[in-house]
Design an enzyme around this catalytic site. Structure first.
Site, PDB file in Angstrom:
ATOM      1  N   ASP A  84       0.041  10.726  -4.556  1.00 48.52           N
ATOM      2  CA  ASP A  84       1.194  11.367  -3.909  1.00 48.52           C
ATOM      3  C   ASP A  84       1.412  12.642  -4.734  1.00 48.52           C
ATOM      4  O   ASP A  84       0.466  13.114  -5.398  1.00 48.52           O
ATOM      5  CB  ASP A  84       2.423  10.431  -3.910  1.00 48.52           C
ATOM      6  CG  ASP A  84       3.527  10.925  -2.972  1.00 48.52           C
ATOM      7  OD1 ASP A  84       3.427  10.714  -1.758  1.00 48.52           O
ATOM      8  OD2 ASP A  84       4.492  11.561  -3.448  1.00 48.52           O
ATOM      9  N   LYS A 119       0.855  -1.190   0.000  1.00 50.24           N
ATOM     10  CA  LYS A 119       0.000   0.000   0.000  1.00 50.24           C
ATOM     11  C   LYS A 119       0.874   1.217   0.000  1.00 50.24           C
ATOM     12  O   LYS A 119       1.806   1.335   0.799  1.00 50.24           O
ATOM     13  CB  LYS A 119      -0.886  -0.006   1.277  1.00 50.24           C
ATOM     14  CG  LYS A 119      -1.841   1.173   1.361  1.00 50.24           C
ATOM     15  CD  LYS A 119      -3.086   0.941   0.553  1.00 50.24           C
ATOM     16  CE  LYS A 119      -3.885   2.208   0.277  1.00 50.24           C
ATOM     17  NZ  LYS A 119      -3.464   2.900  -0.985  1.00 50.24           N
ATOM     18  N   LYS A 124       5.345   1.664  -3.123  1.00 45.41           N
ATOM     19  CA  LYS A 124       5.268   3.017  -3.691  1.00 45.41           C
ATOM     20  C   LYS A 124       5.512   2.920  -5.182  1.00 45.41           C
ATOM     21  O   LYS A 124       6.153   1.977  -5.652  1.00 45.41           O
ATOM     22  CB  LYS A 124       6.352   3.904  -3.055  1.00 45.41           C
ATOM     23  CG  LYS A 124       6.070   5.382  -3.163  1.00 45.41           C
ATOM     24  CD  LYS A 124       5.149   5.868  -2.068  1.00 45.41           C
ATOM     25  CE  LYS A 124       4.742   7.299  -2.247  1.00 45.41           C
ATOM     26  NZ  LYS A 124       4.010   7.822  -1.074  1.00 45.41           N
TER      27      LYS A 124
HETATM   28  P1  NDP Z   1       0.796  17.755  -4.389  1.00 47.70           P
HETATM   29  O1  NDP Z   1       1.253  17.405  -5.741  1.00 47.70           O
HETATM   30  O2  NDP Z   1      -0.651  17.951  -4.113  1.00 47.70           O
HETATM   31  O3  NDP Z   1       1.539  19.069  -3.883  1.00 47.70           O
HETATM   32  C1  NDP Z   1       2.928  19.136  -3.804  1.00 47.70           C
HETATM   33  C2  NDP Z   1       3.336  20.525  -3.356  1.00 47.70           C
HETATM   34  O4  NDP Z   1       4.720  20.508  -3.038  1.00 47.70           O
HETATM   35  C3  NDP Z   1       3.150  21.574  -4.433  1.00 47.70           C
HETATM   36  O5  NDP Z   1       2.909  22.815  -3.834  1.00 47.70           O
HETATM   37  C4  NDP Z   1       4.507  21.530  -5.135  1.00 47.70           C
HETATM   38  O6  NDP Z   1       4.831  22.718  -5.828  1.00 47.70           O
HETATM   39  C5  NDP Z   1       5.437  21.334  -3.964  1.00 47.70           C
HETATM   40  N1  NDP Z   1       6.630  20.628  -4.447  1.00 47.70           N
HETATM   41  C6  NDP Z   1       6.665  19.406  -5.021  1.00 47.70           C
HETATM   42  N2  NDP Z   1       7.920  19.089  -5.380  1.00 47.70           N
HETATM   43  C7  NDP Z   1       8.673  20.131  -5.022  1.00 47.70           C
HETATM   44  C8  NDP Z   1      10.058  20.403  -5.125  1.00 47.70           C
HETATM   45  N3  NDP Z   1      10.906  19.523  -5.677  1.00 47.70           N
HETATM   46  N4  NDP Z   1      10.493  21.584  -4.624  1.00 47.70           N
HETATM   47  C9  NDP Z   1       9.617  22.470  -4.054  1.00 47.70           C
HETATM   48  N5  NDP Z   1       8.306  22.269  -3.945  1.00 47.70           N
HETATM   49  C10 NDP Z   1       7.847  21.113  -4.401  1.00 47.70           C
HETATM   50  O7  NDP Z   1       1.394  16.610  -3.426  1.00 47.70           O
HETATM   51  P2  NDP Z   1       0.961  16.225  -1.941  1.00 47.70           P
HETATM   52  O8  NDP Z   1       0.492  17.425  -1.217  1.00 47.70           O
HETATM   53  O9  NDP Z   1       0.122  15.029  -2.015  1.00 47.70           O
HETATM   54  O10 NDP Z   1       2.372  15.744  -1.337  1.00 47.70           O
HETATM   55  C11 NDP Z   1       3.233  16.610  -0.603  1.00 47.70           C
HETATM   56  C12 NDP Z   1       4.171  15.782   0.265  1.00 47.70           C
HETATM   57  O11 NDP Z   1       3.364  15.009   1.186  1.00 47.70           O
HETATM   58  C13 NDP Z   1       5.036  14.757  -0.452  1.00 47.70           C
HETATM   59  O12 NDP Z   1       6.258  14.648   0.231  1.00 47.70           O
HETATM   60  C14 NDP Z   1       4.251  13.461  -0.313  1.00 47.70           C
HETATM   61  O13 NDP Z   1       5.085  12.332  -0.435  1.00 47.70           O
HETATM   62  C15 NDP Z   1       3.718  13.626   1.094  1.00 47.70           C
HETATM   63  N6  NDP Z   1       2.565  12.822   1.458  1.00 47.70           N
HETATM   64  C16 NDP Z   1       1.424  12.837   0.731  1.00 47.70           C
HETATM   65  C17 NDP Z   1       0.333  12.113   1.112  1.00 47.70           C
HETATM   66  C18 NDP Z   1      -0.963  12.164   0.388  1.00 47.70           C
HETATM   67  O14 NDP Z   1      -1.924  11.534   0.854  1.00 47.70           O
HETATM   68  N7  NDP Z   1      -1.093  12.883  -0.709  1.00 47.70           N
HETATM   69  C19 NDP Z   1       0.380  11.237   2.312  1.00 47.70           C
HETATM   70  C20 NDP Z   1       1.612  11.338   3.053  1.00 47.70           C
HETATM   71  C21 NDP Z   1       2.652  12.096   2.625  1.00 47.70           C
HETATM   72  P3  NDP Z   1       4.768  22.744  -7.436  1.00 47.70           P
HETATM   73  O15 NDP Z   1       3.314  22.740  -7.774  1.00 47.70           O
HETATM   74  O16 NDP Z   1       5.471  24.000  -7.806  1.00 47.70           O
HETATM   75  O17 NDP Z   1       5.488  21.512  -7.903  1.00 47.70           O
HETATM   76  O1  2IT Z   2       3.070   8.854   1.476  1.00 49.23           O
HETATM   77  C1  2IT Z   2       1.915   8.424   1.685  1.00 49.23           C
HETATM   78  O2  2IT Z   2       1.614   7.882   2.752  1.00 49.23           O
HETATM   79  C2  2IT Z   2       0.913   8.595   0.622  1.00 49.23           C
HETATM   80  N1  2IT Z   2       1.233   9.199  -0.401  1.00 49.23           N
HETATM   81  C3  2IT Z   2      -0.456   8.022   0.790  1.00 49.23           C
HETATM   82  C4  2IT Z   2      -0.467   6.556   0.465  1.00 49.23           C
HETATM   83  C5  2IT Z   2      -1.829   5.901   0.405  1.00 49.23           C
HETATM   84  O3  2IT Z   2      -1.842   4.728   0.026  1.00 49.23           O
HETATM   85  O4  2IT Z   2      -2.852   6.526   0.723  1.00 49.23           O
END
Ligand code: NDP
Ligand code: 2IT
Length: 449
Positions: A170, A94, A130
């Site tokens: 993600d 997952k 992943k």
């Molecule tokens: P989104 O794509 O919704 O948003 C990502 C955000 O981070 C955007 O504002 C983006 O800016 C910025 N960003 C991405 N890459 C970079 C970079 N290299 N440098 C600077 N800014 C960056 O992704 P999420 O919000 O889902 O994910 C954000 C983080 O949270 C990640 O680390 C992800 O692994 C983690 N995460 C996500 C989960 C989920 O359920 N979605 C669960 C747990 C963790 P821009 O638009 O300019 O690229």
């Molecule tokens: O980093 C994370 O935990 C996620 N991007 C969410 C994974 C999931 O299966 O909901």
């Protein structure tokens, strides 16, 4: 090598470095977990006998595939797709899928490795995996994104399934992409198999609160850390980097808990709004219009946009990095502490470099590492799977309540484990050890597989 790795564990880490050359993010994630495990082998020598650490560092299966698609100009494009099925001791693999040009095997493996322990901490039956692609969704048309997702799933479908591997979103993968991926899976397999993906739309098998879950969960986790210190979000100035899914709903819950977020960002720069970030506007810009955060100041002239600025320079009491890996380095961490920051909650995965983590731990501030603090997203994915399996759907209030309880349990487990292993208040050790032991026990029970 790392001076903080126990001598019994060090040869294992060396082997990981030798076997996975160039995968620096994977090395970093492994090093961080292995640094916590020396004392675990003293209490549980059976884990060494069964070579659990060696086995856990080697993915069960790694899939790399070609993703060809045709762009709007009729030109053939080729991307690379990945799915690393890391560990299935506790349940089907997952974890999310990331679409970003920086994606390569080392990033997918670091994320998959962390996911094993994060998922174990949720207490729910999910293994770790992943995936993703080096596809860049920025600047692509709706139909290009659709064609890419269809091509991606045309290969991926044979490797996944509700009892095998359950991907989700993600970076760069949200509700829109999950829709295209689910549609193609359904078409190829001729199965309406809700449990194969999470983060689905509410009309077709999705769960209420999944969109909000990672951000809400991260704020709940920080709230718990603050409670231990007889404190709360009330009146706190906060900074939340990023402006995507995790960032937006972290800011929303911070406001509900009485805090004020004054800055957020995207990869081009950050917004500073001392009146507090206008979240409706951020949602409009990011979720609906898919534009850059810089346009915030078009309507909010009092706010400042700083292109290429360092968001961590702004004084705050709570910082919640929610963009990407290694976004806080040692200097940023020192600056945050100097400016009065008392709590860090990682919404992103591995957003703090090892130097930064050291600064936070030495300063004794409340530091919630990603694999604990951001587990609410995947936990709510598991709740989505529960609802799918029982062909049911729960209310927002009930689902949010389950999420809150899960985050409180994760906090308690990490806190108590850190104490038990002689490092009170160290949530890094707490999360690594508690997550590892749960997976390790299952692996011992299964024999050598
Ligand atoms: P989104 O794509 O919704 O948003 C990502 C955000 O981070 C955007 O504002 C983006 O800016 C910025 N960003 C991405 N890459 C970079 C970079 N290299 N440098 C600077 N800014 C960056 O992704 P999420 O919000 O889902 O994910 C954000 C983080 O949270 C990640 O680390 C992800 O692994 C983690 N995460 C996500 C989960 C989920 O359920 N979605 C669960 C747990 C963790 P821009 O638009 O300019 O690229
Ligand atoms: O980093 C994370 O935990 C996620 N991007 C969410 C994974 C999931 O299966 O909901």
């Amino acid at each position: 090598m790392s001076p903080n790795i126990d001598e019994k564990v060090e040869p294992i880490f060396k082997e990981v470095l030798d076997r996975n050359p160039g995968e620096i993010e994977f090395h970093q994630a492994v090093r961080e977990v292995l640094e916590s495990l020396g004392p675990v082998l003293v209490k549980h020598p059976e884990f060494a006998d069964h070579k659990i650490i060696e086995r856990i560092c080697e993915p069960e299966r790694q899939i790399i595939f070609r993703v060809p698609w045709v762009d709007d100009n009729g030109i053939v494009q080729i991307n690379r797709g990945f799915r690393v099925e890391f560990n299935s001791a506790l349940g089907p693999y997952k974890g999310g899928m990331r679409f970003h040009p920086s994606v390569y095997l080392g990033i997918v493996k670091f994320l998959g490795f962390e996911q094993i322990f994060k998922n174990a901490l949720t207490g729910l039956p999910i293994g770790g995996g992943k995936g993703g692609s080096d596809f860049d969704p920025k600047g692509k048309s709706e139909s290009e994104v659709m064609r890419f997702c269809q091509s991606f799933m045309t290969e991926l479908y044979r490797h996944i399934g509700e009892h095998t591997d359950v991907p989700a979103g993600d970076i760069g993968v949200g509700g829109r992409e999950i829709g295209y991926l689910f549609g193609q899976y359904k078409r190829i397999t001729n199965r309406w198999e809700a449990g194969v993906l999470t983060g689905k739309g509410l009309d077709w098998g999705g769960s209420l609160v999944r969109t909000e879950a990672t951000g809400y969960g991260a704020a709940f986790f920080v709230d718990e850390m603050l409670k231990v210190r007889k404190d709360s979000f009330d009146g706190k100035t906060c900074i939340v980097s990023g402006s995507g899914n995790v960032s937006i709903y972290t800011m929303e819950k911070i406001t509900q808990l009485g805090g004020k977020t004054v800055a957020c960002s995207d990869s081009n720069g950050y917004i500073y709004d001392e009146k507090g970030i206008d979240l409706d506007l951020v949602k409009q810009i990011k979720e609906i219009e898919r534009r850059r955060i810089s346009v915030y100041t078009d309507t909010h002239k009092h706010a400042k946009y700083i292109a290429k600025g360092n968001i961590w320079e702004i004084p705050c009491q709570v910082a919640m990095p929610s963009a990407t890996q290694n976004e806080i380095n040692g200097k940023d961490a020192a600056l945050l502490v100097k400016n009065g920051c008392i709590a860090i909650g990682e919404g992103a995965n591995m957003p703090t470099t090892p130097e930064g983590v050291k600064v936070f731990l030495e300063a004794g501030i409340a530091y919630g590492p990603g694999k604990a603090a951001n587990a609410g997203g995947v936990a709510t994915s598991a709740l989505e799977m529960q609802q799918n399996a029982s062909r049911d759907s729960w209310t927002f209030e009930y689902t949010e309540d389950r999420l809150r309880q899960i985050m409180q349990n994760i906090h308690k487990n990490c806190y108590e484990t850190a104490d038990e292993y002689g490092t009170p208040g160290n949530y890094v050790n707490g999360a690594n050890i508690a997550g590892f032991i749960k997976v390790a026990k299952a692996m011992v029970a299964f024999g050598v597989i």
